[in-house]
Scaffold this active site. Structure first.
Site, mmCIF file in Angstrom:
data_model
loop_
_atom_site.group_PDB
_atom_site.id
_atom_site.type_symbol
_atom_site.label_atom_id
_atom_site.label_comp_id
_atom_site.label_asym_id
_atom_site.label_seq_id
_atom_site.Cartn_x
_atom_site.Cartn_y
_atom_site.Cartn_z
ATOM 1 N N LYS A 1 31.101 44.743 -8.263
ATOM 2 C CA LYS A 1 31.454 45.335 -9.567
ATOM 3 C C LYS A 1 32.611 46.326 -9.401
ATOM 4 O O LYS A 1 33.579 46.290 -10.144
ATOM 5 C CB LYS A 1 30.241 46.044 -10.195
ATOM 6 C CG LYS A 1 29.039 45.144 -10.394
ATOM 7 C CD LYS A 1 27.884 45.881 -11.053
ATOM 8 C CE LYS A 1 27.328 47.042 -10.243
ATOM 9 N NZ LYS A 1 26.720 46.665 -8.954
ATOM 10 N N ARG B 1 21.808 49.535 -17.171
ATOM 11 C CA ARG B 1 21.062 49.021 -16.022
ATOM 12 C C ARG B 1 19.600 48.767 -16.366
ATOM 13 O O ARG B 1 18.847 48.311 -15.534
ATOM 14 C CB ARG B 1 21.107 50.100 -14.935
ATOM 15 C CG ARG B 1 21.702 49.666 -13.640
ATOM 16 C CD ARG B 1 21.724 50.902 -12.771
ATOM 17 N NE ARG B 1 21.994 50.565 -11.428
ATOM 18 C CZ ARG B 1 23.182 50.663 -10.851
ATOM 19 N NH1 ARG B 1 24.226 51.063 -11.541
ATOM 20 N NH2 ARG B 1 23.328 50.363 -9.591
ATOM 21 N N ARG C 1 29.920 47.754 4.398
ATOM 22 C CA ARG C 1 30.774 48.527 3.482
ATOM 23 C C ARG C 1 31.074 49.901 4.082
ATOM 24 O O ARG C 1 30.213 50.543 4.679
ATOM 25 C CB ARG C 1 30.092 48.700 2.130
ATOM 26 C CG ARG C 1 30.897 49.648 1.220
ATOM 27 C CD ARG C 1 30.520 49.559 -0.219
ATOM 28 N NE ARG C 1 29.154 49.973 -0.492
ATOM 29 C CZ ARG C 1 28.611 49.929 -1.701
ATOM 30 N NH1 ARG C 1 29.315 49.502 -2.723
ATOM 31 N NH2 ARG C 1 27.358 50.313 -1.885
ATOM 32 N N ARG D 1 27.828 54.793 2.990
ATOM 33 C CA ARG D 1 27.127 55.427 1.873
ATOM 34 C C ARG D 1 25.667 55.609 2.246
ATOM 35 O O ARG D 1 25.072 54.724 2.845
ATOM 36 C CB ARG D 1 27.256 54.547 0.618
ATOM 37 C CG ARG D 1 27.940 55.258 -0.521
ATOM 38 C CD ARG D 1 28.319 54.308 -1.611
ATOM 39 N NE ARG D 1 27.166 53.851 -2.389
ATOM 40 C CZ ARG D 1 27.256 53.125 -3.502
ATOM 41 N NH1 ARG D 1 28.449 52.775 -3.959
ATOM 42 N NH2 ARG D 1 26.184 52.746 -4.159
ATOM 43 N N ARG E 1 16.940 48.907 -3.556
ATOM 44 C CA ARG E 1 17.893 48.790 -4.681
ATOM 45 C C ARG E 1 17.887 47.378 -5.250
ATOM 46 O O ARG E 1 17.969 47.185 -6.464
ATOM 47 C CB ARG E 1 19.310 49.166 -4.210
ATOM 48 C CG ARG E 1 19.470 50.651 -3.959
ATOM 49 C CD ARG E 1 20.689 50.941 -3.125
ATOM 50 N NE ARG E 1 21.931 50.607 -3.757
ATOM 51 C CZ ARG E 1 23.077 50.410 -3.087
ATOM 52 N NH1 ARG E 1 23.098 50.496 -1.767
ATOM 53 N NH2 ARG E 1 24.172 50.120 -3.743
HETATM 54 P P1 AP5 Z 1 31.431 46.751 -4.230
HETATM 55 O O1 AP5 Z 1 32.594 46.363 -5.092
HETATM 56 O O2 AP5 Z 1 31.388 48.129 -3.676
HETATM 57 O O3 AP5 Z 1 30.069 46.377 -4.968
HETATM 58 P P2 AP5 Z 1 29.364 47.068 -6.203
HETATM 59 O O4 AP5 Z 1 28.766 45.969 -7.011
HETATM 60 O O5 AP5 Z 1 30.283 48.016 -6.897
HETATM 61 O O6 AP5 Z 1 28.220 47.818 -5.397
HETATM 62 P P3 AP5 Z 1 27.559 49.249 -5.554
HETATM 63 O O7 AP5 Z 1 26.666 49.393 -4.350
HETATM 64 O O8 AP5 Z 1 28.549 50.325 -5.771
HETATM 65 O O9 AP5 Z 1 26.710 49.018 -6.821
HETATM 66 P P4 AP5 Z 1 25.451 49.760 -7.229
HETATM 67 O O10 AP5 Z 1 25.269 49.168 -8.574
HETATM 68 O O11 AP5 Z 1 24.286 49.685 -6.339
HETATM 69 O O12 AP5 Z 1 25.868 51.276 -7.081
HETATM 70 P P5 AP5 Z 1 26.312 52.364 -8.132
HETATM 71 O O13 AP5 Z 1 27.326 53.175 -7.480
HETATM 72 O O14 AP5 Z 1 26.586 51.767 -9.450
HETATM 73 O O15 AP5 Z 1 31.366 45.676 -3.029
HETATM 74 C C1 AP5 Z 1 30.417 45.816 -1.989
HETATM 75 C C2 AP5 Z 1 31.069 45.483 -0.634
HETATM 76 O O16 AP5 Z 1 31.391 44.096 -0.574
HETATM 77 C C3 AP5 Z 1 32.378 46.224 -0.382
HETATM 78 O O17 AP5 Z 1 32.446 46.543 0.979
HETATM 79 C C4 AP5 Z 1 33.483 45.198 -0.769
HETATM 80 O O18 AP5 Z 1 34.645 45.382 -0.001
HETATM 81 C C5 AP5 Z 1 32.798 43.880 -0.437
HETATM 82 N N1 AP5 Z 1 33.108 42.802 -1.383
HETATM 83 C C6 AP5 Z 1 33.165 42.902 -2.744
HETATM 84 N N2 AP5 Z 1 33.394 41.688 -3.292
HETATM 85 C C7 AP5 Z 1 33.458 40.805 -2.252
HETATM 86 C C8 AP5 Z 1 33.682 39.385 -2.166
HETATM 87 N N3 AP5 Z 1 33.856 38.620 -3.263
HETATM 88 N N4 AP5 Z 1 33.695 38.807 -0.940
HETATM 89 C C9 AP5 Z 1 33.500 39.551 0.150
HETATM 90 N N5 AP5 Z 1 33.298 40.899 0.160
HETATM 91 C C10 AP5 Z 1 33.286 41.514 -1.030
HETATM 92 O O19 AP5 Z 1 24.948 53.197 -8.293
HETATM 93 C C11 AP5 Z 1 24.403 53.937 -7.224
HETATM 94 C C12 AP5 Z 1 23.085 54.547 -7.664
HETATM 95 O O20 AP5 Z 1 23.302 55.457 -8.763
HETATM 96 C C13 AP5 Z 1 22.029 53.569 -8.180
HETATM 97 O O21 AP5 Z 1 21.285 52.992 -7.135
HETATM 98 C C14 AP5 Z 1 21.183 54.474 -9.085
HETATM 99 O O22 AP5 Z 1 20.299 55.260 -8.332
HETATM 100 C C15 AP5 Z 1 22.226 55.398 -9.696
HETATM 101 N N6 AP5 Z 1 22.714 54.876 -10.972
HETATM 102 C C16 AP5 Z 1 23.977 54.420 -11.230
HETATM 103 N N7 AP5 Z 1 24.078 53.966 -12.484
HETATM 104 C C17 AP5 Z 1 22.858 54.128 -13.034
HETATM 105 C C18 AP5 Z 1 22.304 53.819 -14.309
HETATM 106 N N8 AP5 Z 1 23.050 53.229 -15.279
HETATM 107 N N9 AP5 Z 1 21.012 54.112 -14.528
HETATM 108 C C19 AP5 Z 1 20.247 54.692 -13.590
HETATM 109 N N10 AP5 Z 1 20.687 54.999 -12.368
HETATM 110 C C20 AP5 Z 1 21.990 54.715 -12.083
#
Ligand code: AP5
Length: 212
Positions: free
Chosen positions: A13, A88, A123, A156, A167
């Site tokens: 994402k 979410r 990552r 992270r 997660r």
């Molecule tokens: P990356 O692009 O970083 O993936 P992502 O989907 O953004 O992953 P996140 O871990 O950031 O998502 P998340 O939803 O768990 O975390 P968030 O920060 O929102 O890609 C991942 C890796 O793969 C990278 O190394 C990249 O280089 C590689 N990659 C990407 N695409 C690729 C491809 N096609 N091929 C190969 N490699 C690839 O949330 C964190 C925490 O915050 C949550 O767990 C929760 O506790 C809290 N939180 C956030 N939002 C909410 C909400 N709305 N409600 C409640 N709690 C929330």
């Protein structure tokens, strides 16, 4: 365009959000980034969110709903935005509707769990600017340092194997049902995110042009 990026942790994402942000010149609003910034700054929000995030759970709906409402009211979101990581849960999606926010498209990036575990294990993120890398798929040209700002690359806290599994479980239970919610509204575009970053970008851009 008002967009939502839906998908499991590590689905890409943030990676695709950054590319769309540059192409469409609209801001990306990531609740994860906002919460991590609050943790770094030691604000009351950050203190509340830290333990939850470190354990792979979800921050309470009313807290993130408030964050998003405030952020979307800002000037730079008036011509479009990309919501990354929000909504979410079903109550978050309903709250977004009740805010009167129009959503044009939901880009649903699908990746099998086994690939997610590998991706998050490799990552690395910049401790300074938050830029994301992958040791194999998207390495920094500056080695252990960020190629954008020279900051140190770190793992992270929530990318530990046991937290990744938690997660993913949270995602399947709480977030995956949103695909049906938006499919029923005719807004869902499904994207195969298990391919390379470039192929996922092509699929994303095709979906944005309505050519999927
Ligand atoms: P990356 O692009 O970083 O993936 P992502 O989907 O953004 O992953 P996140 O871990 O950031 O998502 P998340 O939803 O768990 O975390 P968030 O920060 O929102 O890609 C991942 C890796 O793969 C990278 O190394 C990249 O280089 C590689 N990659 C990407 N695409 C690729 C491809 N096609 N091929 C190969 N490699 C690839 O949330 C964190 C925490 O915050 C949550 O767990 C929760 O506790 C809290 N939180 C956030 N939002 C909410 C909400 N709305 N409600 C409640 N709690 C929330």
């Amino acid at each position: 365009m008002n967009l939502i990026l839906l998908g499991a942790p590590g689905a890409g994402k943030g990676t695709q959000g950054e590319i769309i942000r540059e192409r469409l010149d609209i801001p990306s609003v990531s609740t994860g980034v906002i919460l991590r910034e609050a943790i770094k700054a030691g604000t009351p929000l950050g203190q509340q969110a830290k333990a939850i995030i470190d354990q792979g759970g979800l921050v309470p709906d009313e807290v993130v709903n408030g964050i998003v409402k405030e952020r979307l009211a800002q000037e730079d979101c008036q011509n479009g935005f990309i919501l990354d990581g929000f909504p979410r849960t079903l109550p978050q999606a309903q709250a977004l509707d009740q805010m009167g926010v129009r959503i044009d498209k939901v880009l649903y990036i699908q990746v099998p769990d086994a690939i997610i575990e590998e991706r998050l294990g490799n990552r690395r993120v910049c401790e300074g600017c938050g830029a994301t890398y992958h040791l194999i798929n998207q390495p920094s040209s500056a080695g252990d340092l960020c190629e954008k700002c020279g900051g140190k690359l770190i793992i992270r806290k929530d990318d530990k194997p046991e937290t990744i599994r938690e997660r993913l479980a949270t995602y399947h239970q709480m977030t995956e049902p949103l695909a049906d919610y938006y499919r029923a509204q005719g807004k869902l575009s499904e994207i195969d995110g298990s391919t390379t970053i470039e192929a996922a970008t092509e699929a994303t851009l095709r979906a944005l042009e309505g050519q999927e």
